[in-house]
Design an enzyme around this catalytic site. Structure first.
Site, PDB file in Angstrom:
ATOM      1  N   ALA A  55       0.833  -1.215   0.000  1.00 35.66           N
ATOM      2  CA  ALA A  55       0.000   0.000   0.000  1.00 35.66           C
ATOM      3  C   ALA A  55       0.867   1.264   0.000  1.00 35.66           C
ATOM      4  O   ALA A  55       0.905   2.022  -0.982  1.00 35.66           O
ATOM      5  CB  ALA A  55      -0.938  -0.020   1.204  1.00 35.66           C
ATOM      6  N   CYS A  82      -7.418  -5.471   2.275  1.00 33.17           N
ATOM      7  CA  CYS A  82      -8.729  -5.241   2.889  1.00 33.17           C
ATOM      8  C   CYS A  82      -9.833  -6.013   2.162  1.00 33.17           C
ATOM      9  O   CYS A  82     -10.914  -6.237   2.718  1.00 33.17           O
ATOM     10  CB  CYS A  82      -9.072  -3.754   2.868  1.00 33.17           C
ATOM     11  SG  CYS A  82      -7.692  -2.711   3.322  1.00 33.17           S
ATOM     12  N   ARG A  86       4.781  10.844 -10.711  1.00 30.03           N
ATOM     13  CA  ARG A  86       3.991  11.964 -11.260  1.00 30.03           C
ATOM     14  C   ARG A  86       4.677  13.301 -10.996  1.00 30.03           C
ATOM     15  O   ARG A  86       4.625  14.201 -11.815  1.00 30.03           O
ATOM     16  CB  ARG A  86       2.591  11.975 -10.633  1.00 30.03           C
ATOM     17  CG  ARG A  86       1.670  10.927 -11.231  1.00 30.03           C
ATOM     18  CD  ARG A  86       0.221  11.193 -10.860  1.00 30.03           C
ATOM     19  NE  ARG A  86      -0.068  10.820  -9.490  1.00 30.03           N
ATOM     20  CZ  ARG A  86      -0.419   9.599  -9.122  1.00 30.03           C
ATOM     21  NH1 ARG A  86      -0.536   8.630 -10.008  1.00 30.03           N
ATOM     22  NH2 ARG A  86      -0.666   9.329  -7.856  1.00 30.03           N
TER      23      ARG A  86
HETATM   24  C1  LIG Z   1      -7.693  -9.212   6.104  1.00 27.40           C
HETATM   25  C2  LIG Z   1      -7.363  -7.759   6.225  1.00 27.40           C
HETATM   26  C3  LIG Z   1      -8.377  -6.820   6.120  1.00 27.40           C
HETATM   27  C4  LIG Z   1      -8.091  -5.463   6.246  1.00 27.40           C
HETATM   28  N1  LIG Z   1      -9.118  -4.562   6.122  1.00 27.40           N
HETATM   29  C5  LIG Z   1      -8.855  -3.243   6.228  1.00 27.40           C
HETATM   30  C6  LIG Z   1      -9.889  -2.294   6.061  1.00 27.40           C
HETATM   31  O1  LIG Z   1     -11.051  -2.651   5.818  1.00 27.40           O
HETATM   32  N2  LIG Z   1      -9.590  -0.974   6.188  1.00 27.40           N
HETATM   33  C7  LIG Z   1      -8.314  -0.543   6.431  1.00 27.40           C
HETATM   34  O2  LIG Z   1      -8.084   0.677   6.505  1.00 27.40           O
HETATM   35  N3  LIG Z   1      -7.291  -1.438   6.581  1.00 27.40           N
HETATM   36  C8  LIG Z   1      -7.540  -2.762   6.486  1.00 27.40           C
HETATM   37  N4  LIG Z   1      -6.503  -3.668   6.606  1.00 27.40           N
HETATM   38  C9  LIG Z   1      -5.139  -3.178   6.897  1.00 27.40           C
HETATM   39  C10 LIG Z   1      -4.378  -2.812   5.613  1.00 27.40           C
HETATM   40  O3  LIG Z   1      -4.392  -3.887   4.728  1.00 27.40           O
HETATM   41  C11 LIG Z   1      -2.950  -2.432   5.979  1.00 27.40           C
HETATM   42  O4  LIG Z   1      -3.023  -1.360   6.878  1.00 27.40           O
HETATM   43  C12 LIG Z   1      -2.133  -2.026   4.781  1.00 27.40           C
HETATM   44  O5  LIG Z   1      -1.968  -3.080   3.886  1.00 27.40           O
HETATM   45  C13 LIG Z   1      -0.743  -1.551   5.235  1.00 27.40           C
HETATM   46  O6  LIG Z   1       0.019  -1.239   4.124  1.00 27.40           O
HETATM   47  P1  LIG Z   1       1.605  -1.164   4.189  1.00 27.40           P
HETATM   48  O7  LIG Z   1       2.058  -0.864   2.810  1.00 27.40           O
HETATM   49  O8  LIG Z   1       2.029  -0.262   5.276  1.00 27.40           O
HETATM   50  O9  LIG Z   1       2.091  -2.600   4.653  1.00 27.40           O
HETATM   51  P2  LIG Z   1       1.794  -4.065   4.127  1.00 27.40           P
HETATM   52  O10 LIG Z   1       0.525  -4.144   3.408  1.00 27.40           O
HETATM   53  O11 LIG Z   1       2.013  -4.974   5.280  1.00 27.40           O
HETATM   54  O12 LIG Z   1       2.967  -4.303   3.079  1.00 27.40           O
HETATM   55  C14 LIG Z   1       4.302  -4.366   3.472  1.00 27.40           C
HETATM   56  C15 LIG Z   1       5.083  -5.183   2.448  1.00 27.40           C
HETATM   57  O13 LIG Z   1       6.467  -5.042   2.741  1.00 27.40           O
HETATM   58  C16 LIG Z   1       7.102  -6.252   2.423  1.00 27.40           C
HETATM   59  N5  LIG Z   1       8.369  -6.301   3.159  1.00 27.40           N
HETATM   60  C17 LIG Z   1       8.516  -6.223   4.512  1.00 27.40           C
HETATM   61  N6  LIG Z   1       9.826  -6.297   4.828  1.00 27.40           N
HETATM   62  C18 LIG Z   1      10.497  -6.424   3.662  1.00 27.40           C
HETATM   63  C19 LIG Z   1      11.868  -6.541   3.341  1.00 27.40           C
HETATM   64  N7  LIG Z   1      12.819  -6.544   4.287  1.00 27.40           N
HETATM   65  N8  LIG Z   1      12.212  -6.663   2.041  1.00 27.40           N
HETATM   66  C20 LIG Z   1      11.258  -6.651   1.079  1.00 27.40           C
HETATM   67  N9  LIG Z   1       9.943  -6.545   1.330  1.00 27.40           N
HETATM   68  C21 LIG Z   1       9.567  -6.423   2.604  1.00 27.40           C
HETATM   69  C22 LIG Z   1       6.110  -7.297   2.885  1.00 27.40           C
HETATM   70  O14 LIG Z   1       6.342  -8.513   2.182  1.00 27.40           O
HETATM   71  C23 LIG Z   1       4.780  -6.671   2.509  1.00 27.40           C
HETATM   72  O15 LIG Z   1       4.333  -7.141   1.262  1.00 27.40           O
HETATM   73  C24 LIG Z   1      -6.755  -5.039   6.486  1.00 27.40           C
HETATM   74  C25 LIG Z   1      -5.719  -5.989   6.602  1.00 27.40           C
HETATM   75  C26 LIG Z   1      -6.022  -7.321   6.468  1.00 27.40           C
HETATM   76  C27 LIG Z   1      -4.891  -8.332   6.600  1.00 27.40           C
END
Ligand SMILES: Cc1cc2nc3c(=O)[nH]c(=O)nc-3n(C[C@H](O)[C@H](O)[C@H](O)COP(=O)(O)OP(=O)(O)OC[C@H]3O[C@@H](n4cnc5c(N)ncnc54)[C@H](O)[C@@H]3O)c2cc1C
Length: 584
Positions: free
Chosen positions: A15, A47, A26
């Protein structure tokens, strides 16, 4: 700003990472932007996973596709965004002095190093693990990545599971309770805390929702800790053990929370906050100004308490991504903080919260005043109207709004968003009824229910409305106190639904002035009706007649979570009636 040649490395491709990459591109066509992601699937809507498991979403790939149906894979990022993606690549360490990241391809084992001018940590969180026996058995799941959703749907679609236990009564737990029930699986949710959704709701709102979830065939055990998961000789899960029960289970989902993934940041010597998330300033810079971080790996500031909090949500992660890109490109933008706004669909209930719960507000030392407000979401005569329960919380001294909890079949999320907006701009309860909100009978009521709730709070602060919460009434009953519990509904309503207690006296509101002689003047009187509009009216009538100790029960019968009798009564489950005992 503009076309600066610079190398930006982004670690994490779900995300925050892709959002930052797309915005950077952009803003600066010349920047070299690279995403490093250890997984294979990029930029997916985590989500949406519960809706893939439920069958609402047919194809899991649509969660990582654009609205036009194009898959957001590494080819898409290269061709459309001119962003290089190194997928199946784990970033292993950061050399801050030389500004490089060392990484390894998880398929080939090949190591390499890339330089950066600016680095973005978007490493997300990781599911909290359960340190008990049996978590490795077949059909014990977590729902973290698309692969988990695909595996779970395969199992439920095969048609074998009859029972499931979901460990954790949080947002994901209840989204999945619905998803599994839709496949005909009987679900039991086990929650360690005294009530469900403890981060979102106070006890009485949780109890109201619990009652509804039970009516959908889901069992809920609160105040219960799972101690072991059992399997058969083939290694398949068969039951879940808690301190007091053995629950048969063909599948188990562990959904007990998320913790920030800070390994890289920690090892690179970056500051970590007291919540365990990476510490960032309002520009989302870490303790190293060339390294930014956002999304589930960082902690945030709560806008109402100024405390650091860890609330991992996609809504925040996406905002972070854009702001990080703006700041990297010199468009200075602050991320001021969060309100902990969360919404969730639980079967047909719309469920949400923003700001502080009553217990969070008390913990933060606010002088709390609350109202429980059962209502219909639009005009009661319009056929689509549906019931909702709002709990609005404010500070008595400053009159500032502190939070809203809202549940029901009706439109609650709009009210949560209205209050989130009000909170963001520091509104007081007097500001709410003055908002120029839209009204037509199919959409709302002439005085919107959020404004109506605010008016009740104003009346309470002014001392015009004297209320007592259902919990306080229950405490009085448990202490064996004597009072008159005055039901001012009609006999027909009473027959349909009633509280059975020796203290109850039925005098319909229209008869109250004529039947005052039946009410002693030296006893406490607690009035109520279905919603407590008439209950409030009765309190003002008795006040006017010189009765000294009269209050109305906030929220009326609709907000009474302890079970009622009568023709259309809900029956409390053992869990509901024991909620308070367990909490104690
Ligand atoms: C089932 C479910 C339902 C959800 N529903 C909602 C909702 O309805 N509303 C809402 O607001 N939020 C919801 N969430 C939460 C939302 O999905 C997360 O807050 C969001 O995905 C966070 O994004 P992020 O990019 O910070 O981290 P993440 O999505 O956790 O992505 C981090 C990525 O970094 C990668 N990574 C980590 N360390 C390394 C490394 N050392 N080297 C390479 N890659 C690495 C991981 O593999 C991962 O793919 C939900 C989550 C789940 C699991």
């Amino acid at each position: 700003m503009g076309r600066k040649k610079m190398k930006v490395l982004i670690i994490g491709g779900v995300a925050t990472g892709p959002k930052a990459a797309a915005r950077l591109r952009r803003l600066n066509p010349e920047a070299e932007v690279t995403i490093i992601e250890k997984g294979k699937i990029l930029s997916y809507a985590g989500c949406g996973m519960p809706y893939y498991v439920s069958g609402d979403v047919d194809d899991c790939r649509s969660l990582s596709a654009t609205a036009a149906g194009v898959l957001r894979d590494s080819v898409f990022f290269r061709n459309v965004k001119n962003v290089k993606v190194l997928d199946r690549t784990l970033a292993r360490s950061i050399d801050r002095k030389n500004k490089t990241v060392e990484m390894v391809n998880v398929e080939t084992g090949e190591s390499s190093t890339l330089p950066y001018d600016k680095l973005v940590l978007a490493t997300g969180g990781e599911p909290v693990t359960l340190p008990i026996k049996g978590v490795g058995l077949n059909n014990v799941f977590r729902l973290w990545q698309p692969e988990d959703a695909i595996a779970m749907r395969e199992v439920v679609a095969a048609g074998n599971p009859e029972t499931a236990v979901i460990i954790g009564g949080g947002l994901i737990g209840f989204e999945m309770a619905e998803a599994l029930t839709r496949w005909g699986v009987h679900v039991t949710v086990v929650e360690m805390m005294p009530h469900i959704l403890p981060g979102l709701f106070d006890e009485e709102v949780a109890a109201y929702l619990t009652r509804y979830i039970h009516s959908q065939g889901v069992d809920i055990m609160v105040g219960s800790r799972v101690t072991e998961i059992f399997g058969n000789d083939e290694g398949n899960v068969t039951k879940v053990i808690t301190a007091g029960a053995e629950i048969p289970s063909d599948i188990v989902l562990i959904a007990i929370g998320v913790r920030p993934n800070t390994k890289l940041a920690r090892e690179a010597g970056l500051g970590i906050g007291k919540t365990g998330g990476i510490a960032v300033n309002e520009y989302l810079q870490t303790s190293d100004p060339d390294i930014y971080a956002g999304g589930d790996c960082v902690e945030n500031v709560h806008l109402l308490t100024a405390e650091k909090v860890f609330v991992p949500l996609g809504s925040t992660a996406n905002k972070h991504g854009r702001i990080i890109a703006n700041n990297i490109m010199g468009y200075k933008e602050k991320f001021k903080g969060i309100l902990g706004t969360g919404v969730v669909k639980v079967f047909d209930y719309n469920v949400g919260k923003t700001g502080l719960t009553e217990s969070q507000a008390r913990e933060a030392s606010f002088d709390v005043v609350t109202t429980l407000c059962p209502a219909t979401d639009n005009a009661h005569y319009y056929p689509t109207h549906k019931a909702v329960l709002l709990k609005l919380i404010a500070d008595r001294k400053t009159k500032k709004i502190l939070g809203l909890q809202a549940v029901g079949l009706g439109e609650t999320v709009k009210r949560v968003d209205v209050i989130a907006t009000a909170l963001t701009f520091g509104a007081a309860i007097d500001d709410l009824p003055a908002l120029d909100l839209g009204y037509a009978p199919p959409y709302s009521t002439a005085v919107d229910i959020s404004a109506h709730a605010a008016n009740i709070l104003r009346n309470k602060i002014e001392g015009i409305a004297k209320a007592i919460t259902p919990m306080e009434v229950k405490d009085k009953i448990d202490r064996g106190e004597d009072f008159i519990w005055l039901d001012v509904r009609t006999p027909a309503e009473y027959k349909k639904e009633r509280i059975e207690d020796p203290r109850i006296k039925l005098i319909p509101l229209g008869m109250l002035r004529q039947r005052l002689s039946e009410l002693p003047r030296d006893k406490e009187i607690i009035t109520f009706c279905k919603l407590s509009l008439r209950g409030y009216e009765a309190q003002t009538i008795l006040d006017g007649e010189g009765y000294g100790d009269v209050k109305f029960m906030d929220g009326g019968l609709d907000a009474w979570p302890y079970g009622v009798a009568g023709d259309a009564a809900f029956k409390p489950t053992p869990e509901e009636s024991s909620i308070r005992q367990r909490a104690a």
